[in-house]
Design a protein around this motif. Structure first.
Motif, PDB file in Angstrom:
ATOM      1  N   PHE A   1       1.098   2.256  17.147  1.00  0.00           N
ATOM      2  CA  PHE A   1       0.924   1.047  16.153  1.00  0.00           C
ATOM      3  C   PHE A   1       1.392  -0.017  16.847  1.00  0.00           C
TER       4      PHE A   1
ATOM      5  N   HIS B   1       2.742  -3.913  16.723  1.00  0.00           N
ATOM      6  CA  HIS B   1       3.268  -5.095  15.966  1.00  0.00           C
ATOM      7  C   HIS B   1       3.501  -6.335  16.852  1.00  0.00           C
TER       8      HIS B   1
ATOM      9  N   GLU C   1       9.256  -8.789  12.425  1.00  0.00           N
ATOM     10  CA  GLU C   1       7.930  -9.398  12.015  1.00  0.00           C
ATOM     11  C   GLU C   1       8.317 -10.009  10.599  1.00  0.00           C
ATOM     12  N   TRP C   2       9.403  -9.681  10.171  1.00  0.00           N
ATOM     13  CA  TRP C   2       9.923 -10.476   8.643  1.00  0.00           C
ATOM     14  C   TRP C   2      10.674 -11.689   9.085  1.00  0.00           C
TER      15      TRP C   2
ATOM     16  N   HIS D   1      -0.470 -10.506  10.006  1.00  0.00           N
ATOM     17  CA  HIS D   1       0.667  -9.598   9.358  1.00  0.00           C
ATOM     18  C   HIS D   1       1.202 -10.559   8.250  1.00  0.00           C
ATOM     19  N   HIS D   2       2.300 -10.459   7.606  1.00  0.00           N
ATOM     20  CA  HIS D   2       2.427 -11.192   6.286  1.00  0.00           C
ATOM     21  C   HIS D   2       2.644 -12.766   6.753  1.00  0.00           C
TER      22      HIS D   2
ATOM     23  N   TYR E   1      -4.623  -3.196  11.295  1.00  0.00           N
ATOM     24  CA  TYR E   1      -3.806  -3.559  10.273  1.00  0.00           C
ATOM     25  C   TYR E   1      -3.902  -4.727   9.685  1.00  0.00           C
TER      26      TYR E   1
ATOM     27  N   TRP F   1      -5.825  -0.727   7.876  1.00  0.00           N
ATOM     28  CA  TRP F   1      -4.493  -0.264   7.378  1.00  0.00           C
ATOM     29  C   TRP F   1      -3.990  -1.197   7.064  1.00  0.00           C
TER      30      TRP F   1
ATOM     31  N   ASP G   1      -1.462  -3.322   4.137  1.00  0.00           N
ATOM     32  CA  ASP G   1      -0.069  -3.247   3.834  1.00  0.00           C
ATOM     33  C   ASP G   1       0.415  -4.491   2.928  1.00  0.00           C
TER      34      ASP G   1
ATOM     35  N   TRP H   1       2.850  -3.711  -2.195  1.00  0.00           N
ATOM     36  CA  TRP H   1       4.062  -3.788  -2.753  1.00  0.00           C
ATOM     37  C   TRP H   1       4.668  -5.131  -3.210  1.00  0.00           C
TER      38      TRP H   1
ATOM     39  N   ASN I   1      -0.600   1.256   2.510  1.00  0.00           N
ATOM     40  CA  ASN I   1       0.700   1.653   2.957  1.00  0.00           C
ATOM     41  C   ASN I   1       1.499   1.098   1.536  1.00  0.00           C
TER      42      ASN I   1
ATOM     43  N   GLU J   1       5.741   6.018   5.655  1.00  0.00           N
ATOM     44  CA  GLU J   1       6.393   5.116   6.372  1.00  0.00           C
ATOM     45  C   GLU J   1       7.819   5.505   6.874  1.00  0.00           C
TER      46      GLU J   1
ATOM     47  N   CYS K   1       3.934   6.579   9.913  1.00  0.00           N
ATOM     48  CA  CYS K   1       4.232   5.688  10.856  1.00  0.00           C
ATOM     49  C   CYS K   1       5.680   5.515  11.275  1.00  0.00           C
TER      50      CYS K   1
ATOM     51  N   TRP L   1       9.717  -3.020  13.595  1.00  0.00           N
ATOM     52  CA  TRP L   1       8.503  -2.926  14.090  1.00  0.00           C
ATOM     53  C   TRP L   1       7.937  -4.061  15.192  1.00  0.00           C
TER      54      TRP L   1
HETATM   55  C1  GLC Z   1       6.547  -2.344   6.091  1.00  0.00           C
HETATM   56  C2  GLC Z   1       6.823  -3.735   6.548  1.00  0.00           C
HETATM   57  C3  GLC Z   1       5.909  -4.277   7.447  1.00  0.00           C
HETATM   58  C4  GLC Z   1       5.588  -3.242   8.605  1.00  0.00           C
HETATM   59  C5  GLC Z   1       4.868  -2.010   7.774  1.00  0.00           C
HETATM   60  C6  GLC Z   1       4.632  -0.824   8.960  1.00  0.00           C
HETATM   61  O1  GLC Z   1       5.394  -2.453   5.204  1.00  0.00           O
HETATM   62  O2  GLC Z   1       6.822  -4.609   5.396  1.00  0.00           O
HETATM   63  O3  GLC Z   1       6.452  -5.459   7.953  1.00  0.00           O
HETATM   64  O4  GLC Z   1       4.451  -3.789   9.202  1.00  0.00           O
HETATM   65  O5  GLC Z   1       6.263  -1.327   6.819  1.00  0.00           O
HETATM   66  O6  GLC Z   1       4.428   0.330   8.189  1.00  0.00           O
END
Ligand code: GLC
Length: 467
Positions: free
Chosen positions: A77, A79, A90-91, A138-139, A182, A236, A238, A241, A272, A287, A312, A319
């Protein structure tokens, strides 16, 4: 008068008859109309029901891809995005409440001078991985590929100006390794994204949310990803949620999944969402925990499905690249997770968080090298296997390929191991490492494997030949 009156009577009789006929005709028409209306309502509801209940039927190439996926067993994986520049996962945009406009300036400085797709893929392949999963968006909403849908992407929005997904796709093809992408459903940048439960403190106006616009944006981007980079082995998803507290929120997944399967029928879809699998999904994802475990508390009530499985896992605690997180799991622990996944019929997707300059942290490279050395010797007991006939135990797991059962002893303080396999079905057993014979003694409801010594090391493997 009479005549006139008689004529008048005849006329009114005629009128009555005509009226009665007219009335009859109108009634008939109304009756037929009502019947038709009921019928068409019935047909419409039938069609809706059929569409709603329609079972997703994976294409033949999709079913083959699932087998291939299960044979692959090990993926990496990655990131990597403009968030990597802040060295805080990444958040970071959400966690530090970074203003959404201010955040975009990270892109202006993103120039990964040491990024080399070929070097990455070579290192992953040497580790024994058979596919990579790359974060295309990503987010934070930044696209790491060229897209006509927004300038907020690595080609149009950074001084680097090159498409890293393209470079990775080429390197994957060259080194014969699968490419999984992803893609975040959730977006902290776009104003049309219908706000969920995260990204609420980024200064975004709330009056521009527009689901239709956002949904078609995602689908157009997915179309780009599935048409511009050759064969994509998996999408993939994500972020589902983000709306899990609003049961009425509809992500329109069946429509999106159908689009993906139409563009590339073999492309696997995973989401995910931490819950039970939905129609149209081809793999089930976990996860940070192996299937059946829930130490992280993310698995919710997700039961394990019949679909191919994947766990993962972070190498440290993050990540995305974290400049302070040095809590890397040991190589031994990571190998045991890979073995533990295989014994649970699952793949391991092990994460790396490259630095903003495009280099993979040395701690991660060291571990990849260690895993690769182990896989070179022991890969035969992992690749192309399925979870063995003996379910996971405290001492370890089993994997199986045809008549060969690989007993992976990860934790045992004794010189003998009870295996719940009927004695009559065991032909012989030997140590996988040096092929020395292992005694097999018949015991109640199983056999006792007599090991040459108390197992030490990361994984002691016994190869049991079944009849
Ligand atoms: C979670 C996180 C995300 C990450 C992911 C990987 O959903 O929010 O940042 O990429 O897990 O599994």
């Amino acid at each position: 008068m009479t005549d006139v009156a008689g004529q008048a009577d005849e006329e009114s009789d005629g009128d009555r008859r005509r009226f009665a006929q007219y009335h009859f005709a109108v009634n008939n028409i109304l009756h037929i109309y009502n019947r038709m209306k009921k019928l068409s309502l019935f047909v419409i509801s039938l069609v809706i029901c059929m569409v709603g209940l329609a079972q997703y039927r994976p294409a033949k190439e999709n079913l083959n891809a699932r087998k291939q996926f299960q044979n692959n067993k090990f993926g990496i994986f990655i990131h990597w995005g403009i968030y990597s520049m802040l060295g805080d996962g990444e958040w970071v945009m959400n966690n530090k409440h970074i203003n959404h406009e201010e955040y975009t300036h990270l892109a202006d400085g993103f120039c990964p001078s040491k990024f080399n797709a070929d070097e990455w893929v070579k290192a992953f392949k040497a580790a024994g991985a058979r596919y990579i999963t790359f974060t295309t968006r990503h987010h934070d909403g930044f696209s790491m590929f060229t897209t006509a849908e927004s300038n907020y992407n690595i080609v149009d929005g950074t001084p680097y100006g090159k498409d890293v997904v393209k470079a990775l796709a080429e390197a994957c093809r060259k080194h014969d390794i699968g490419l999984h992408l992803y893609y975040s459903h959730l977006d902290w940048q776009r104003l049309d994204y219908p706000l969920g439960r995260t990204g609420l403190k980024l200064g975004r106006p709330t009056d521009r949310q527009d689901w239709e616009s956002y949904f078609s944006f995602m689908n157009r981007q997915l179309t780009e990803l599935l048409t511009n980079y050759g064969k994509i082995d998996c999408i993939w998803f994500d972020g589902w949620w983000d709306h899990d507290q609003d049961p009425s929120f509809d992500w329109h997944l069946p429509e999106q999944y159908a689009l993906i399967h139409k563009l590339q029928p073999a492309c696997l879809i995973g989401n995910n969402h931490h819950g039970a699998v939905n129609q149209g999904e081809d793999i089930q994802m976990f996860e940070q925990d192996l299937p059946g475990q829930n130490t992280y508390g993310l698995q919710g009530d997700a039961s394990i499905s019949e679909l191919p499985l994947e766990t993962c896992l972070t190498m440290n605690g993050d990540w995305g690249y974290s400049i302070t997180d040095k809590k890397y799991k040991s190589t031994e622990k990571l190998i045991q997770m890979l073995v533990g996944a295989a014994g649970r019929n699952a793949n391991l997707l092990l994460n790396v968080g490259p630095r903003p300059d495009g280099q993979i942290p040395v701690e991660a490279l060291e571990r990849l090298k260690g895993i690769g050395e182990w896989m070179k010797v022991n890969g035969e007991t992992i690749y192309d296997t399925r979870g063995g006939m003996v379910a996971p135990r405290d001492w370890g797991v089993t994997t199986q390929k045809g008549d060969t059962l690989y007993v992976h002893i990860l934790n045992l303080a004794d010189k003998a191991l009870f295996l719940s396999v009927a004695a009559k079905s065991v032909a012989k057993a030997r140590m996988f490492a040096d092929k020395k014979p292992v005694g097999v003694v018949k015991a109640n409801d199983g056999v006792l494997l007599q090991l040459p010594a108390v197992p030490t090391g990361v994984d002691t493997i016994v190869e049991v030949q079944l009849k």
